[in-house]
Enzyme design. Sequence first.
Site, short mmCIF file in Angstrom:
data_model
loop_
_atom_site.label_atom_id
_atom_site.label_comp_id
_atom_site.label_asym_id
_atom_site.label_seq_id
_atom_site.Cartn_x
_atom_site.Cartn_y
_atom_site.Cartn_z
N ALA A 63 0.86 -1.18 0.00
CA ALA A 63 0.00 0.00 0.00
C ALA A 63 0.89 1.24 0.00
O ALA A 63 2.05 1.17 0.41
CB ALA A 63 -0.87 -0.01 1.25
N GLY A 102 0.54 -5.15 0.75
CA GLY A 102 -0.55 -5.20 -0.22
C GLY A 102 -0.11 -5.81 -1.55
O GLY A 102 -0.92 -6.37 -2.29
N GLU A 105 -0.50 -9.36 -1.13
CA GLU A 105 -1.95 -9.63 -1.06
C GLU A 105 -2.57 -9.63 -2.46
O GLU A 105 -3.44 -10.44 -2.76
CB GLU A 105 -2.63 -8.60 -0.15
CG GLU A 105 -2.21 -8.81 1.31
CD GLU A 105 -2.77 -7.75 2.24
OE1 GLU A 105 -2.51 -6.56 1.99
OE2 GLU A 105 -3.46 -8.11 3.21
N GLU A 125 3.72 -5.63 7.27
CA GLU A 125 2.89 -4.59 7.90
C GLU A 125 3.16 -4.45 9.38
O GLU A 125 3.04 -3.36 9.95
CB GLU A 125 1.40 -4.89 7.67
CG GLU A 125 0.91 -4.63 6.26
CD GLU A 125 1.11 -5.80 5.32
OE1 GLU A 125 1.92 -6.70 5.63
OE2 GLU A 125 0.46 -5.80 4.25
N1 CAA Z 1 4.51 3.50 0.21
C1 CAA Z 1 4.97 4.73 -0.06
N2 CAA Z 1 6.27 5.00 -0.31
C2 CAA Z 1 7.12 3.95 -0.30
C3 CAA Z 1 6.70 2.64 -0.02
C4 CAA Z 1 5.33 2.43 0.24
N3 CAA Z 1 4.85 1.21 0.49
N4 CAA Z 1 7.78 1.84 -0.08
C5 CAA Z 1 8.82 2.61 -0.37
N5 CAA Z 1 8.43 3.89 -0.51
C6 CAA Z 1 9.26 5.03 -0.88
C7 CAA Z 1 10.28 5.36 0.19
O1 CAA Z 1 9.73 6.23 1.16
C8 CAA Z 1 11.36 6.04 -0.63
O2 CAA Z 1 10.92 7.34 -0.88
P1 CAA Z 1 11.96 8.55 -0.98
O3 CAA Z 1 12.89 8.19 -2.09
O4 CAA Z 1 11.12 9.73 -1.20
O5 CAA Z 1 12.66 8.56 0.36
C9 CAA Z 1 11.33 5.27 -1.95
O6 CAA Z 1 10.03 4.65 -2.00
C10 CAA Z 1 12.38 4.20 -2.08
O7 CAA Z 1 12.33 3.38 -0.93
P2 CAA Z 1 13.65 2.83 -0.22
O8 CAA Z 1 14.63 3.93 -0.05
O9 CAA Z 1 13.21 2.09 0.99
O10 CAA Z 1 14.20 1.84 -1.34
P3 CAA Z 1 14.82 0.40 -1.18
O11 CAA Z 1 15.12 -0.07 -2.54
O12 CAA Z 1 15.90 0.40 -0.16
O13 CAA Z 1 13.65 -0.54 -0.58
C11 CAA Z 1 11.47 -1.47 -0.39
C12 CAA Z 1 12.49 -0.76 -1.29
C13 CAA Z 1 11.98 -2.86 -0.03
C14 CAA Z 1 10.16 -1.57 -1.15
C15 CAA Z 1 11.29 -0.68 0.91
O14 CAA Z 1 11.00 0.66 0.59
C16 CAA Z 1 10.16 -1.16 1.79
O15 CAA Z 1 10.36 -2.06 2.57
N6 CAA Z 1 8.98 -0.53 1.69
C17 CAA Z 1 7.86 -0.78 2.55
C18 CAA Z 1 7.20 -2.09 2.27
C19 CAA Z 1 6.02 -2.26 3.16
O16 CAA Z 1 6.07 -2.12 4.35
N7 CAA Z 1 4.89 -2.60 2.54
C20 CAA Z 1 3.69 -2.78 3.27
C21 CAA Z 1 2.91 -1.52 3.23
S1 CAA Z 1 1.48 -1.62 4.28
C22 CAA Z 1 0.36 -2.45 3.37
O17 CAA Z 1 0.60 -2.90 2.30
C23 CAA Z 1 -0.97 -2.56 4.07
C24 CAA Z 1 -1.95 -3.43 3.42
O18 CAA Z 1 -2.18 -4.54 3.85
C25 CAA Z 1 -2.77 -2.95 2.33
#
Ligand code: CAA
Length: 693
Positions: A63, A102, A105, A125
């Site tokens: 998400a 997500g 999912e 999450e």
């Molecule tokens: N939403 C919004 N922004 C996100 C994002 C997300 N899910 N994931 C990453 N970003 C953004 C970061 O904030 C960053 O932004 P900036 O460049 O402006 O700082 C950019 O994307 C790049 O991210 P990273 O610097 O972390 O890049 P990376 O290559 O080191 O890692 C990643 C990539 C593994 C995807 C890591 O960003 C990550 O772990 N993201 C979160 C994943 C997560 O927790 N997903 C679950 C979300 S909750 C959900 O999905 C709820 C549900 O059930 C519906």
Amino acid sequence: MSDVIRTDLRGDIAIVRIDSPPVNALGHAVRAGLAEALGRLASDDSVRAIVLVGEGRGFISGADIREFGRPAQAPSLDVVIDALENSAKPVVAGIHGVALGGGLEVALACHFRVSTAGARLGLPEVTLGLLPGAGGTQRLPRAVGPALAVKMIAGGAPLSGEQALAAGLIDEVVADPTAGAEAFARRALAEGRSLRRLRDDDSRLAAARADRSIFTDAATAATARNRGLDAPRACVEAVGWALDLPFDEALVKEREAFQRLMKGDQSKAQRHVFFAEREAAKIAGLPEGVRPRPLNRVAIIGAGTMGGGIAMAFANGGVPVTLIELSEAPLKRGLEVIRKNYEASAARGGLAAEAVEARTKLIEGAVGIDKVGEADLVIEAVFETMAVKKEVFAQLDAAAKAGAVLATNTSYLDVDEIASATSRPQDVVGMHFFSPANVMKLCEIVRGAKTAPDVLATAAVAARKAAKAPVVVGVCFGFVGNRMLGVRGQQASKLMYQGVAPQQMDGVLTGFGMPMGHFAMADLAGLDVAWRSRQDHGESAPIEDALCEAGRLGQKTGKGFYQYAAGSRAPLVDPEVETLIRQTMERLGLPMRQADDAEILERLVYPMINEGAKILEEGIAARPGDIDVVWLFGYGWPVFRGGPMFYADQVGLKTIVERLAHYAAADGDTSLEPAPLLARLADQGKTFADWRP
Ligand code: CAA
């Protein structure tokens, strides 16, 4: 047509591509584009199967966390998920990079999943203080069984593509996500495979329904180290619903639990941490276009605990290391400790045997500073006195190649003075790692007055390669972390001299969520360091001095503020210390008083926040979030409290100012008077989050 969702046809197979940089998060545009594309393809008779892939770095990162806490915009993710699962045409997810939250999912709602071997598939999450809110708690147990599902959901760690195949999460490992998924779809059509909708497939739940312990044992293991967090418990409960409730009923409850956690303080704090960590990695005030210098080899001076830990951190990140000592014996000892540490992780199952070999091979030992040779970055981790540091830097000046970044791991000392021992102060920077350096995630990057921008950038890149969270800080005694720790220490000591028991104060801090209290931490570090420094400066601290004189130097002598059973690090209250404190107080003629836990918390934590405000105003830290990251990753500040500055905003700055002013007046302690920035923000009804330099 959508900007972020593109569809092309390969014969009778539609390839739906998500192209929303940087990480294909499921923001509004992506959800709307997917819903539109799926609707269109459902009624397009020329299409017989659908392949869903991500462009760029991965499939879908989850998400869009930036949308959390704002009003939801239709279509919701559930609409997309229903459209996928209910599609009459087979849908195959082709995964590479990441399928997280997500994103997984969405993949679980597809009828089939293929993935590259190295992709990461998981539901993280919980690390944001949430549970998966789009059916993940119900579909994952149906894909991999409830035992593994609860481990993944309550723990948050992903599986690789290979592991996902073994677990039954995916159908095939492929070399290329699009071509692999397309080939899979063609085969499924040719074989007339029936569509697997996980919502209707309870086969993997049967064993745990018959024997509940399959699930409860895994759930207990997954939450064994849960320090005050709500989300892991909620995750366990939700996976339990997969066993007990009809799918649709469980989905409704999952959604309610998701909304409840989302609105709670813990998730707000954990989401703040996610963004603060990423923000901190961006160096404030760096001129446009600055590029880091090359980084192919790191040399580390000093093979003690700190140097060895730093060497391991780089080797873990695949960076070759030269570990340097002044003579053979300590070098040999240092290399042996490193090998033993790796072997211990392998024995615990945390590291493959090949990795032990590969990582130890990356660390070469050498005797003599002249061996820094071709290192692009040299990190000094020797004894913490200015004279020794300057001597090392003078030698480095002569030995290191031109353009090498010269870093000091000092925890307190003036980086500018250290730099002055060289003819190249622009190449000198602080890289303050935290002990144990192979574990603790923080690296304070100390910007000296003359540090060149590309040196700062190189230090930050190096820290990231060693899997550290870099935070750029300015020069002052103790930088951000230890400066604030010092303030807390002064207040803890003052309370002790008022008769408040160390164990009560430590209990308050651990109850708040810190991994250890102030006095237990002092025992871990050793009480003799400060004792020696007091002696050098002609100072005294009657209780602490008496402890040291009685041979109670901390954990290393089995006794300090606490006593320790042989081989244990657990602090036990020692009646001898209580007597020693009481007698010292009587001798000094000091009155003993009681303090309640609420007062202790305020007296220990609010002065840190006050110091944080001074640190911001002086420009030692660029952002309040940077200070939070320092405390979260360097000192184990509880993630569900978001860091000291975030916590301050939650409490309310007005309250903090009032309480500090109250204690300053009560004790006649001017150090507790509210810092100008704190007072100003409180006055204006603002928060630290509102503050801009
Ligand atoms: N939403 C919004 N922004 C996100 C994002 C997300 N899910 N994931 C990453 N970003 C953004 C970061 O904030 C960053 O932004 P900036 O460049 O402006 O700082 C950019 O994307 C790049 O991210 P990273 O610097 O972390 O890049 P990376 O290559 O080191 O890692 C990643 C990539 C593994 C995807 C890591 O960003 C990550 O772990 N993201 C979160 C994943 C997560 O927790 N997903 C679950 C979300 S909750 C959900 O999905 C709820 C549900 O059930 C519906």
